[in-house]
Structure formats: C-alpha cells, structure tokens
Design a protein around this motif. Structure first.
Motif, PDB file in Angstrom:
ATOM      1  N   THR A  22       0.836  -1.208   0.000  1.00 54.15           N
ATOM      2  CA  THR A  22       0.000   0.000   0.000  1.00 54.15           C
ATOM      3  C   THR A  22       0.870   1.257   0.000  1.00 54.15           C
ATOM      4  N   ALA A  25       2.726   1.509  -3.348  1.00 52.13           N
ATOM      5  CA  ALA A  25       1.817   1.961  -4.410  1.00 52.13           C
ATOM      6  C   ALA A  25       1.611   3.467  -4.345  1.00 52.13           C
ATOM      7  N   ALA A  26       1.450   3.995  -3.144  1.00 54.02           N
ATOM      8  CA  ALA A  26       1.257   5.446  -2.989  1.00 54.02           C
ATOM      9  C   ALA A  26       2.492   6.206  -3.448  1.00 54.02           C
ATOM     10  N   THR A  31      -2.322   2.167  -7.983  1.00 51.32           N
ATOM     11  CA  THR A  31      -3.189   1.549  -6.988  1.00 51.32           C
ATOM     12  C   THR A  31      -2.496   0.266  -6.525  1.00 51.32           C
ATOM     13  N   VAL A  32      -3.011  -0.323  -5.450  1.00 51.56           N
ATOM     14  CA  VAL A  32      -2.329  -1.450  -4.823  1.00 51.56           C
ATOM     15  C   VAL A  32      -2.223  -2.658  -5.763  1.00 51.56           C
ATOM     16  N   CYS A  35       0.450  -2.346  -8.514  1.00 52.50           N
ATOM     17  CA  CYS A  35       1.758  -2.258  -7.865  1.00 52.50           C
ATOM     18  C   CYS A  35       2.177  -3.638  -7.362  1.00 52.50           C
TER      19      CYS A  35
END
Length: 151
Positions: A22, A25-26, A31-32, A35
């Motif tokens: 998470t 990805a950020a 998005t998760v 990624c």
C-alpha cells in the motif's frame, strides 16, 4: 524489460525493503493491485532476488574486517569448484568474488578481533585447496556498504 515505474519501485524498496504494498503503491503513483502485480513480476523474474535484514556486524560483536586476496596455484575446473564450494560454506566470509587477472579471488572476512581473524586465517583460509598465496588488507573504515545497483 523493466520500465520507469519498475525502477521507481526498486529505488523505494532499496531504501525500505519492508515497505507495505500500500505504501509502495502510494509512492509510485499506482493503486495497490497493479503495484503488487509489478512487485510479484520483479520477484518471479529474478530482478528482486530476496529480502533480508541489513545487520551491522559491529553491533553483534564482529567489528573486525579484512579483505583477502587469493592467488591460486592451479586454476583447473575441479580445483576451482572445490575452492568456491569451501569458500561459500564459511560464514565469516561475507563476500567473495572471482577476478580476472591476478589475484584470482577477493574475499571479505569478518571476525570478532585480530586474534579471531588470525585463527580463522590459520585454520580455515590457509587450508583452502590449491591456494598459492593469501594477502590480507585490514579494513580501517567502511565508507559505503553494499548499496546494490543504481536503479
């Protein structure tokens, strides 16, 4: 072939291999799910070889380090294979490279102190097969650890 997003993922993981999917990805702007898919692809293709803790040898009582250059008496297939197998089995050798030219190998060795290194040298290094010469250089200070390849 890896692209710019993959390289960004690798850069962030080099800095923090425990980063969650998470958070990763950020940081890379995905998005998760995509990624995580890219991360799995990098792992399964062998680009990411694994994850491990970066342990400070001095913090666990292994603050002495030497670089050992090895010149072989014979460089034959079986002798080289036997030498390399024995080197790989010695936990105090934390890095080993076969070199072109002379010397034939470079080993990074850690120990508790100079007397412990001397025992390792006398009992282990000097008994390695087909070694003609061992030359040790003591490490004064580590300026840069294994940073991995630039990505």
């Amino acid at each position: 072939m890896i692209d710019g997003i993959d390289r960004t993922i690798l850069r962030h993981l080099k800095e923090d291999g425990r980063m969650t999917a998470t958070a990763l990805a950020a940081k890379v702007g995905l998005t998760v799910a995509p990624c995580h898919r890219r991360l799995r692809d990098l792992e399964s293709s062998g680009v990411i070889r694994g994850y491990r803790a970066d342990i400070d040898p001095a913090a666990i009582g292994l603050g002495f380090e030497a670089i050992v250059f090895v010149t072989m008496a014979k460089v034959e297939r079986t002798t080289v294979a036997d030498f390399e197998e024995r080197v790989a089995a010695l936990p105090n050798i934390i890095e080993a490279q076969r070199l072109f030219g002379s010397p034939d190998y470079m080993l990074r060795v850690i120990a508790v102190d100079l007397p412990a290194y001397q025992r390792f040298y006398d009992e282990q290094l000097s008994s390695l097969p087909a070694v003609e010469r061992l030359t040790s250089t003591l490490v004064m200070k580590n300026l840069k650890g294994n940073a991995g390849p630039p990505v």
